[in-house]
Design an enzyme around this catalytic site. Structure first.
Site, PDB file in Angstrom:
ATOM      1  CB  SER A 216       5.765   7.927  -4.530  1.00 52.06           C
ATOM      2  OG  SER A 216       4.629   7.172  -3.813  1.00 52.06           O
TER       3      SER A 216
ATOM      4  CG  HIS B 271       4.490   2.642  -2.534  1.00 57.31           C
ATOM      5  ND1 HIS B 271       5.494   2.600  -2.381  1.00 57.31           N
ATOM      6  CD2 HIS B 271       3.746   4.294  -2.286  1.00 57.31           C
ATOM      7  CE1 HIS B 271       6.195   4.024  -2.063  1.00 57.31           C
ATOM      8  NE2 HIS B 271       4.997   5.008  -2.516  1.00 57.31           N
TER       9      HIS B 271
ATOM     10  CD  GLU C 150       7.566   0.357  -1.768  1.00 56.84           C
ATOM     11  OE1 GLU C 150       9.263  -1.176  -1.791  1.00 56.84           O
ATOM     12  OE2 GLU C 150       7.101   0.844  -0.942  1.00 56.84           O
TER      13      GLU C 150
END
Length: 267
Positions: free
Chosen positions: A132, A174, A201
């Protein structure tokens, strides 16, 4: 193009990776870090909850068999001068950046003695991973925010200097889950890089030399802006739509590889 062969691998994860089940992505990071002899340093600079997040990764990496897992806490810039943290990095065989806010990683670590130690270990062959925010910070210029839109515009993305572990590349995470193709395209037009990588993800790219391999449950969207024949950026206002012609797109699921030098999938 790509990281130098003498450098360690990069494991760049799109976020929300499995930490309790088969842990396909984290499993590969541990393997690259030395498997059951791995000494992993967990970097929690990105998160405002370092103890909680650190514990999650301590538990996951130890369950996978890592010999030791230590958190290097950097809740402020001064912490990146701490001899204890630097020593942990010097002993690490794998360095892992958690999620949170990528701007905190740059603010607290970049250009510090701790950063110097991380870069030295990477040059010596140590693997660096990030999920992330820990993925977003990898390029020279990183995406720090923006709208989840289909059509790119100047105000669809905001940028800032990244850590520079993967030069000439733009990374967004994402990716499919939050519909970020528009902001990745905008980033590529506003801050030209050779390639844009949209990482889903529970999915990662493992970069070794001039190639990366895809692992995980989703896919990698590769945007090759170097083939573009036209854009309308000149004279465009902030909220107006960007036109972009001639861009090449690749969608690569787990098991596929891509050459960062030739800009071609390895089939």
């Amino acid at each position: 193009m790509g990281i130098k062969p003498t450098h360690g691998a990069l494991v760049i994860i799109g976020g929300a990776e499995d930490r309790d089940g088969d842990c396909v992505v984290l499993r590969e990071f541990v393997r690259l870090a030395g498997g059951m002899k791995a000494h992993i340093a967990v970097m929690t600079a990105a998160t405002g909850h370092p103890e909680e997040v650190g514990e999650v990764y301590i538990r996951a990496f130890k369950r996978l068999g890592a010999e030791s897992v230590e958190v290097v806490g950097t809740e402020r810039r001064k912490d990146s001068e701490c001899e204890e943290g630097i020593y942990t990095i010097e002993q690490a065989t794998g360095i892992f950046f958690t999620g949170g806010d990528q701007s905190r990683i740059v603010e607290f670590i970049k250009g510090s003695p701790l950063c110097d130690a991380i870069r030295k270990r990477h040059q010596e062959g140590v693997v660096i991973g990030g999920t992330s925010a820990g993925a977003a910070m990898m390029p020279d210029e990183m995406i720090v925010g923006g709208a989840s839109v289909s059509n790119p515009s100047i105000n669809a993305v905001s940028m800032a200097p990244g850590m520079g572990f993967l030069p000439d590349i733009m990374v967004d995470q994402h990716f499919a889950q939050r519909g970020r193709l528009g902001r990745l395209l905008a980033a590529l037009v506003l801050h030209p890089a050779v390639l844009g990588l949209g990482i889903d993800e529970d999915t990662a790219i493992i970069v070794k030399g001039d190639e990366f391999e895809v692992v995980g449950q989703g896919a990698i969207t590769v945007v090759d802006e170097s083939t573009a024949t036209h854009n309308n950026l000149e004279g465009l206002l902030k909220d107006e739509a960007i036109a972009l012609c001639g861009v090449k797109l690749h969608i690569l699921p787990s098991g596929y590889r891509f050459n960062l030098k030739t800009h071609l999938p390895v089939l």
